[in-house]
Design a protein around this motif. Structure first.
Motif, mmCIF file in Angstrom:
data_model
loop_
_atom_site.group_PDB
_atom_site.id
_atom_site.type_symbol
_atom_site.label_atom_id
_atom_site.label_comp_id
_atom_site.label_asym_id
_atom_site.label_seq_id
_atom_site.Cartn_x
_atom_site.Cartn_y
_atom_site.Cartn_z
ATOM 1 N N ALA A 1 -1.519 4.122 5.375
ATOM 2 C CA ALA A 1 -1.788 2.727 5.726
ATOM 3 C C ALA A 1 -3.098 2.264 5.109
ATOM 4 N N GLY A 2 -4.109 3.115 5.125
ATOM 5 C CA GLY A 2 -5.390 2.757 4.518
ATOM 6 C C GLY A 2 -5.258 2.481 3.031
ATOM 7 N N ALA A 3 -4.539 3.346 2.321
ATOM 8 C CA ALA A 3 -4.340 3.155 0.883
ATOM 9 C C ALA A 3 -3.562 1.870 0.618
ATOM 10 N N VAL A 4 -2.516 1.647 1.395
ATOM 11 C CA VAL A 4 -1.699 0.440 1.239
ATOM 12 C C VAL A 4 -2.552 -0.812 1.448
ATOM 13 N N LEU A 5 -3.288 -0.844 2.543
ATOM 14 C CA LEU A 5 -4.051 -2.043 2.886
ATOM 15 C C LEU A 5 -5.190 -2.303 1.892
ATOM 16 N N ARG A 6 -5.850 -1.260 1.414
ATOM 17 C CA ARG A 6 -6.901 -1.454 0.397
ATOM 18 C C ARG A 6 -6.321 -2.003 -0.891
ATOM 19 N N LEU A 7 -5.188 -1.468 -1.305
ATOM 20 C CA LEU A 7 -4.568 -1.920 -2.549
ATOM 21 C C LEU A 7 -4.096 -3.371 -2.431
ATOM 22 N N ILE A 8 -3.461 -3.710 -1.321
ATOM 23 C CA ILE A 8 -3.001 -5.089 -1.112
ATOM 24 C C ILE A 8 -4.195 -6.048 -1.122
ATOM 25 N N LEU B 1 -5.483 -6.268 -4.827
ATOM 26 C CA LEU B 1 -4.584 -6.881 -5.796
ATOM 27 C C LEU B 1 -4.192 -8.314 -5.453
ATOM 28 N N TYR B 2 -4.234 -8.659 -4.188
ATOM 29 C CA TYR B 2 -3.789 -9.987 -3.761
ATOM 30 C C TYR B 2 -4.842 -10.667 -2.883
ATOM 31 N N PRO B 3 -6.061 -10.853 -3.418
ATOM 32 C CA PRO B 3 -7.104 -11.482 -2.603
ATOM 33 C C PRO B 3 -6.783 -12.955 -2.360
ATOM 34 N N SER B 4 -7.065 -13.399 -1.160
ATOM 35 C CA SER B 4 -6.802 -14.791 -0.818
ATOM 36 C C SER B 4 -7.481 -15.120 0.504
ATOM 37 N N PRO C 1 3.960 -12.401 0.411
ATOM 38 C CA PRO C 1 4.585 -12.283 -0.914
ATOM 39 C C PRO C 1 5.963 -12.942 -0.951
ATOM 40 N N PRO C 2 6.435 -13.280 -2.151
ATOM 41 C CA PRO C 2 7.805 -13.798 -2.271
ATOM 42 C C PRO C 2 8.810 -12.709 -1.886
ATOM 43 N N LEU C 3 10.005 -13.140 -1.539
ATOM 44 C CA LEU C 3 11.017 -12.189 -1.052
ATOM 45 C C LEU C 3 11.307 -11.074 -2.051
ATOM 46 N N ASP C 4 11.339 -11.378 -3.339
ATOM 47 C CA ASP C 4 11.674 -10.334 -4.316
ATOM 48 C C ASP C 4 10.581 -9.276 -4.455
ATOM 49 N N TRP C 5 9.346 -9.572 -3.984
ATOM 50 C CA TRP C 5 8.276 -8.572 -4.031
ATOM 51 C C TRP C 5 8.639 -7.341 -3.213
ATOM 52 N N TRP C 6 9.384 -7.541 -2.130
ATOM 53 C CA TRP C 6 9.738 -6.414 -1.260
ATOM 54 C C TRP C 6 10.678 -5.426 -1.947
ATOM 55 N N ARG C 7 11.267 -5.799 -3.076
ATOM 56 C CA ARG C 7 12.150 -4.890 -3.821
ATOM 57 C C ARG C 7 11.388 -4.038 -4.832
ATOM 58 N N THR C 8 10.102 -4.351 -5.040
ATOM 59 C CA THR C 8 9.304 -3.577 -5.991
ATOM 60 C C THR C 8 8.946 -2.222 -5.375
ATOM 61 N N ARG D 1 7.784 0.425 4.453
ATOM 62 C CA ARG D 1 7.995 1.684 5.173
ATOM 63 C C ARG D 1 6.743 2.199 5.872
ATOM 64 N N ARG D 2 5.587 1.936 5.304
ATOM 65 C CA ARG D 2 4.366 2.499 5.867
ATOM 66 C C ARG D 2 3.691 1.605 6.891
ATOM 67 N N VAL D 3 3.680 0.286 6.652
ATOM 68 C CA VAL D 3 2.979 -0.612 7.576
ATOM 69 C C VAL D 3 3.817 -1.790 8.041
ATOM 70 N N GLY D 4 5.029 -1.927 7.518
ATOM 71 C CA GLY D 4 5.780 -3.141 7.805
ATOM 72 C C GLY D 4 5.172 -4.268 6.990
ATOM 73 N N HIS D 5 5.083 -5.458 7.561
ATOM 74 C CA HIS D 5 4.402 -6.553 6.872
ATOM 75 C C HIS D 5 2.924 -6.434 7.197
ATOM 76 N N PRO D 6 2.054 -6.336 6.188
ATOM 77 C CA PRO D 6 0.651 -6.068 6.469
ATOM 78 C C PRO D 6 -0.116 -7.195 7.170
ATOM 79 N N SER D 7 0.441 -8.399 7.196
ATOM 80 C CA SER D 7 -0.328 -9.486 7.807
ATOM 81 C C SER D 7 0.485 -10.323 8.794
ATOM 82 N N ALA D 8 1.642 -9.832 9.212
ATOM 83 C CA ALA D 8 2.468 -10.601 10.144
ATOM 84 C C ALA D 8 3.048 -9.682 11.212
#
Length: 160
Positions: free
Chosen positions: A60-67, A70-73, A79-86, A94-101
């Motif tokens: 979770a830490g690695a995921v959240l730091r990377l997000i 890479l996506y500062p705002s 993210p757009p729906l197709d991002w979840w297929r990447t 799988r690791r955190v669900g949606h990181p901000s919802a």
């Protein structure tokens, strides 16, 4: 879950596009960026290992730091729906669900699960996924369903 190689290559591409290419432009093609590219590839491998590993907290830490990098705002990550297929999107789900919802729409839940919005609706109707009191589906329930699916697949491959 994506393979390690898929995840590493996806992270490396994102780092190139979002961080290193702009830096190279700013530095007017300075060769100083090349060592950073090599370092980012090594680190991407380490992050991929953490994200795919058994330690939930480290993943979770690695995921959240990377997000966050890479996506500062100023707004929540959406993210757009197709991002979840990447590869990264699949690991994040799988690791955190949606990181901000806490809860997501049926369409987003479908994208995270790799099924249609109608498929999510059917799972909710049959009690296989809970409905969030504010609408949609709890992000944690999607994460848990994906993890359960991974465990079943691992069990099936171990049986053979």
């Amino acid at each position: 879950m994506p393979t390690r190689a898929e995840l590493v290559e996806h992270i490396v591409r994102l780092l190139d596009v979002r961080l290193l290419d702009p830096l190279e432009i700013l530095l007017e093609g300075d060769d100083a960026v090349d060592p950073l590219r090599r370092l980012m590839r090594i680190r991407a491998g380490r992050w991929a290992d953490l994200m795919r590993g058994d330690d939930d907290r480290a993943a979770a830490g690695a995921v959240l730091r990377l997000i966050a990098t890479l996506y500062p705002s100023d707004r929540a990550f959406d993210p757009p729906l197709d991002w979840w297929r990447t590869p990264l999107g699949r690991v994040v789900a799988r690791r955190v669900g949606h990181p901000s919802a806490e809860a997501v729409s049926l369409a987003t839940a479908g994208a995270m699960l790799g099924i249609t919005r109608q498929g999510v609706h059917d799972l909710v109707r049959r009690g296989k996924l809970p409905r969030h009191p504010d609408g949609g589906v709890p992000s944690a329930a999607i994460r848990d369903r994906l993890r359960l699916s991974d465990e079943r697949e691992q069990g099936d491959s171990n049986d053979q």
